[in-house]
Motif scaffolding. Structure first.
Motif, PDB file in Angstrom:
ATOM      1  N   GLY A  55      47.452  37.343  37.432  1.00  0.00           N
ATOM      2  CA  GLY A  55      47.391  36.309  36.405  1.00  0.00           C
ATOM      3  C   GLY A  55      48.404  35.198  36.550  1.00  0.00           C
ATOM      4  N   THR A  57      50.024  31.839  37.721  1.00  0.00           N
ATOM      5  CA  THR A  57      49.339  30.588  38.015  1.00  0.00           C
ATOM      6  C   THR A  57      50.283  29.551  38.616  1.00  0.00           C
ATOM      7  N   THR A  68      43.656  24.220  32.745  1.00  0.00           N
ATOM      8  CA  THR A  68      43.960  25.642  32.672  1.00  0.00           C
ATOM      9  C   THR A  68      43.020  26.412  33.583  1.00  0.00           C
ATOM     10  N   SER A  70      41.656  30.135  34.926  1.00  0.00           N
ATOM     11  CA  SER A  70      41.541  31.521  34.473  1.00  0.00           C
ATOM     12  C   SER A  70      40.581  32.264  35.393  1.00  0.00           C
ATOM     13  N   ARG A  71      40.704  33.574  35.419  1.00  0.00           N
ATOM     14  CA  ARG A  71      39.812  34.379  36.249  1.00  0.00           C
ATOM     15  C   ARG A  71      39.328  35.585  35.476  1.00  0.00           C
ATOM     16  N   ASP A  72      38.163  36.056  35.830  1.00  0.00           N
ATOM     17  CA  ASP A  72      37.587  37.265  35.241  1.00  0.00           C
ATOM     18  C   ASP A  72      37.278  38.210  36.387  1.00  0.00           C
TER      19      ASP A  72
END
Length: 117
Positions: A55, A57, A68, A70-72
């Protein structure tokens, strides 16, 4: 072999927002540092933002506070939320995956973002 498919580009007015999404397949997603790069006409490709599996960055100074990433790790996707867009954000945006241990990297085909009134 990792395949990356971007979506979400388009035309937006200055001050507007866009959300880019990149879907990855063909590899173990959590092993890759995921990133977004962009290339404007006549300029070199540059890093916009990157996110590691834990997580953490990293952002280009020009987008800090506006974008922003983000990753899943379940859906194998990485998104880039872009707010307060400026004309200078106009570029083709590319999704990138770098295997953390080997440095092997893959690119998406790119998606155009145009910021104009």
């Amino acid at each position: 072999q990792v395949q990356l498919v971007e979506s979400g580009g388009g035309l937006v007015q200055p001050g507007g927002s866009l959300r880019l999404s990149c879907a990855a397949s063909g590899g173990i997603f959590r092993l890759y540092i995921m990133g977004w790069y962009r290339q404007a006409p006549g300029k070199q490709r540059e890093l916009v933002a990157a996110i590691a599996n834990n997580g953490s960055t990293n952002y280009a100074d020009s987008v800090k506070g506006r974008f922003t990433i983000s990753r899943d790790n379940v859906k194998n996707t990485v998104d880039l939320q872009m707010n307060s867009l400026k004309a200078e954000d106009t570029a083709v945006y590319y999704c990138n995956a770098i295997k953390a241990r080997s440095g092997t990297q893959y690119w998406g085909q790119g998606t155009q973002v145009a910021v104009s009134s």
